[in-house]
Design a protein around this motif. Structure first.
Motif, mmCIF file in Angstrom:
data_model
loop_
_atom_site.group_PDB
_atom_site.id
_atom_site.type_symbol
_atom_site.label_atom_id
_atom_site.label_comp_id
_atom_site.label_asym_id
_atom_site.label_seq_id
_atom_site.Cartn_x
_atom_site.Cartn_y
_atom_site.Cartn_z
ATOM 1 N N ALA A 134 0.919 -1.091 -0.258
ATOM 2 C CA ALA A 134 -0.002 0.157 -0.263
ATOM 3 C C ALA A 134 0.455 1.428 -0.215
ATOM 4 N N ASP A 135 2.054 0.938 1.349
ATOM 5 C CA ASP A 135 3.147 2.148 0.684
ATOM 6 C C ASP A 135 3.214 2.319 -0.538
ATOM 7 N N ARG A 136 3.594 1.905 -1.231
ATOM 8 C CA ARG A 136 4.425 1.597 -2.135
ATOM 9 C C ARG A 136 2.860 2.420 -3.630
ATOM 10 N N ARG A 194 1.560 6.247 -7.227
ATOM 11 C CA ARG A 194 0.228 7.613 -7.431
ATOM 12 C C ARG A 194 1.044 8.821 -7.446
ATOM 13 N N ARG A 195 1.644 9.320 -6.003
ATOM 14 C CA ARG A 195 2.195 9.995 -6.235
ATOM 15 C C ARG A 195 2.929 10.497 -7.527
ATOM 16 N N GLU A 196 3.914 10.173 -7.067
ATOM 17 C CA GLU A 196 5.226 10.479 -8.324
ATOM 18 C C GLU A 196 4.294 10.302 -9.818
ATOM 19 N N ARG A 197 3.425 9.158 -9.848
ATOM 20 C CA ARG A 197 2.785 9.687 -11.506
ATOM 21 C C ARG A 197 2.312 10.989 -11.558
#
Length: 108
Positions: free
Chosen positions: A15-17, A22-25
């Motif tokens: 979930a962290d990954r 998603r944040r990076e995307r």
């Protein structure tokens, strides 16, 4: 219990990954959107510059035509003045000749 703990740890890590990805995307998508907007602005400026260049070329062409026309008029005026000067000189010479003939006729 250990297996359950390991499974929970793996789920939390996954979930962290997923959150980080998603944040990076989203960050990359935001940067891409900003770059696209910047590129669109550059394209608009380029189009405006090209249009201004075309306008200046047209103005330059018009000025060249006016210059050529002016040169033609100047040449015609110079030729006219040359012809008039020749006529005046010829008339002056004829007048001087007539004047001498008159003086000669008056003496006799």
């Amino acid at each position: 219990e250990d297996a359950q703990h390991v499974a929970q740890s793996q789920e939390t890590a996954a979930a962290d990954r997923e959150f980080r990805l998603r944040r990076e995307r989203d960050g990359v998508a935001s940067e891409l959107s900003a770059e696209r907007q910047k590129l669109a602005g550059e394209r608009e400026r380029l189009a405006a510059s090209e249009e201004k260049g075309r306008e200046l070329e047209e103005e330059l062409s018009s000025l060249r035509e006016a210059l050529e026309e002016s040169r033609g008029q100047t040449e015609a005026t110079e030729e006219n003045l040359r012809v008039q000067t020749e006529r005046a000189e010829s008339s002056s010479a004829a007048l001087a000749s007539l004047s001498q003939e008159n003086e000669s006729a008056v003496r006799h």
